[in-house]
Enzyme design. Structure first.
Site, PDB file in Angstrom:
ATOM      1  N   GLU A 303       0.185   2.860   1.420  1.00 27.94           N
ATOM      2  CA  GLU A 303      -0.086   1.712   2.431  1.00 27.94           C
ATOM      3  C   GLU A 303       1.083   1.080   2.802  1.00 27.94           C
ATOM      4  O   GLU A 303       0.948  -0.148   3.195  1.00 27.94           O
ATOM      5  CB  GLU A 303      -1.346   0.865   1.796  1.00 27.94           C
ATOM      6  CG  GLU A 303      -2.552   1.630   1.493  1.00 27.94           C
ATOM      7  CD  GLU A 303      -3.342   0.674   0.766  1.00 27.94           C
ATOM      8  OE1 GLU A 303      -3.238  -0.552   0.539  1.00 27.94           O
ATOM      9  OE2 GLU A 303      -4.631   1.031   0.510  1.00 27.94           O
ATOM     10  N   CYS A 304       2.029   1.761   2.889  1.00 27.48           N
ATOM     11  CA  CYS A 304       3.340   1.225   3.198  1.00 27.48           C
ATOM     12  C   CYS A 304       4.061   0.082   2.277  1.00 27.48           C
ATOM     13  O   CYS A 304       5.005  -0.597   2.684  1.00 27.48           O
ATOM     14  CB  CYS A 304       3.419   0.696   4.675  1.00 27.48           C
ATOM     15  SG  CYS A 304       2.905   2.142   5.651  1.00 27.48           S
TER      16      CYS A 304
END
Length: 365
Positions: A303-304
């Site tokens: 999710e970065c």
């Protein structure tokens, strides 16, 4: 760990979505103005030609280290040349116990005198606890392995400040200014307070006056905490074990960093339990919380939120035990590559493969 490792494809979307993995994102207030700061360049730009350093030497330093050196690095070399034209690297040795090392060895031509043909300058004077962000340029008391160096958040940008560490004491890196003149000024002031001998203090005062005059002439601040440093401190998302703080790219939705599920104090307790386990079975059990955090890091990377793995990796590195080297080797190179800090990924891999407590001078025969 699953076969896909700690990384995965980055999920689309911004803030507001539910996060897997137990961590929470840092509020936007903590990273306000980050994008603008990244675009802002130093107000004062100085050319190395002003320091009268031949271009080929500047190029050689930056080629060997693959790092751009700030102008105070070259100006301080000229300052030491004035003190001792024959041996600038030794100019401060007798008076305050400081030796110019690292990239200064290249300016002094020491790299041409070594018989070694495989010198990795990324490891040259890299002490046991030095993270990839730290580049040693001065050494002091060898018993405590005192050293001073530049600290960079990003390898292709100039240093954010100058720090000091005593490797024999631990991993703590303390800020000593935003240039080498400020760092040496601090060392000088400490020495002057310690010295009862007025004759020797006169020598120190003379150097102090000359350094202050040169710094003022060149426009360098001698403050330990400058506006530049305060601006960088605002971008720190977590202090980490070494205390220097970590800066990660965070977008307008707060994507880029989420907190570890453990505080620094509790993570240190977990590490202590692992290192001091009486046998391998107990050690394996003690690793359970770390294994859980590695799963959280997988979710965060998907999710970065690359900062989570970065923080865990740096903290384990700072703890200093070989029991964590394999996990650090999984966490940090990936985190650095995801944040586009490729050189730091290479440095940590090389350092883990040759992590020394002594003999960090790579040019020593």
């Amino acid at each position: 760990m699953t076969s896909r490792g700690l990384g995965g494809s980055c999920a689309a979307g911004g803030g507001g979505r539910r996060m897997t993995g137990g961590g929470k994102r840092r509020s936007r207030a903590g990273v306000q103005g980050l994008e603008q700061c990244e675009k802002t360049k130093d107000i004062k730009k100085r050319r190395s030609s002003e320091a009268d350093i031949p271009n080929h030497l500047c190029h050689e330093v930056e080629t060997c280290y693959r790092l751009k050196m700030p102008e105070d690095f070259y100006h301080f070399w000229k300052f030491c040349e004035e003190l001792d034209p024959d041996k600038p690297c030794d100019a401060l040795q007798a008076s305050i116990g400081l030796q110019l090392v690292g990239p200064y060895d290249i300016l002094a031509g020491k790299h041409k005198k070594t018989s070694r043909g495989d010198v990795n300058f990324s490891l040259h004077w890299r002490f046991f606890y030095d993270p990839p962000e730290f580049q040693t340029v001065l050494t002091g008391d060898s018993k405590m392995q005192y050293h001073v160096g530049y600290f960079r958040d990003v390898p292709d940008e100039l240093p954010v400040w100058v720090g000091e560490n005593e490797a024999k004491k631990g991993c703590t890196i303390s800020q000593v200014g935003d240039n080498i003149f400020a760092a040496v000024k601090l060392v000088l002031s400490r020495k002057l307070k310690e010295l009862p001998d007025k004759k020797k203090s006169g020598i120190l005062k003379a150097i102090d006056e000359k350094l202050t005059e040169t710094a003022k002439k060149m426009g360098y601040s001698l403050e330990q905490k400058t506006v530049k440093i305060k601006q960088r401190d605002k971008k720190v998302v977590t202090k980490s074990f070494h205390g220097a703080g970590l800066v990660v790219p965070v977008d307008k939705n707060g994507v880029g960093y989420r907190e570890l599920p453990e505080t620094n104090a509790s993570l240190k307790r977990i590490c202590k339990a692992i290192v001091e386990a009486p046998n391998d079975d107990q050690r394996l059990k003690a690793f359970a919380p770390i294994q859980e955090m590695l799963t959280f890091v997988q979710f965060a990377n998907d999710e970065c939120d690359y900062g989570m793995g970065y923080e865990l990796g740096i903290n384990l590195f700072c703890y200093g035990s070989h029991y964590f080297h394999k996990i650090i080797g999984q966490l940090l190179p990936l985190a650095y590559n995801l944040m586009k800090r490729t050189l730091f990924a290479e440095i940590i891999e090389a350092h883990l493969a040759d992590r020394r407590e002594e003999n960090v001078d790579q040019l020593a025969v």
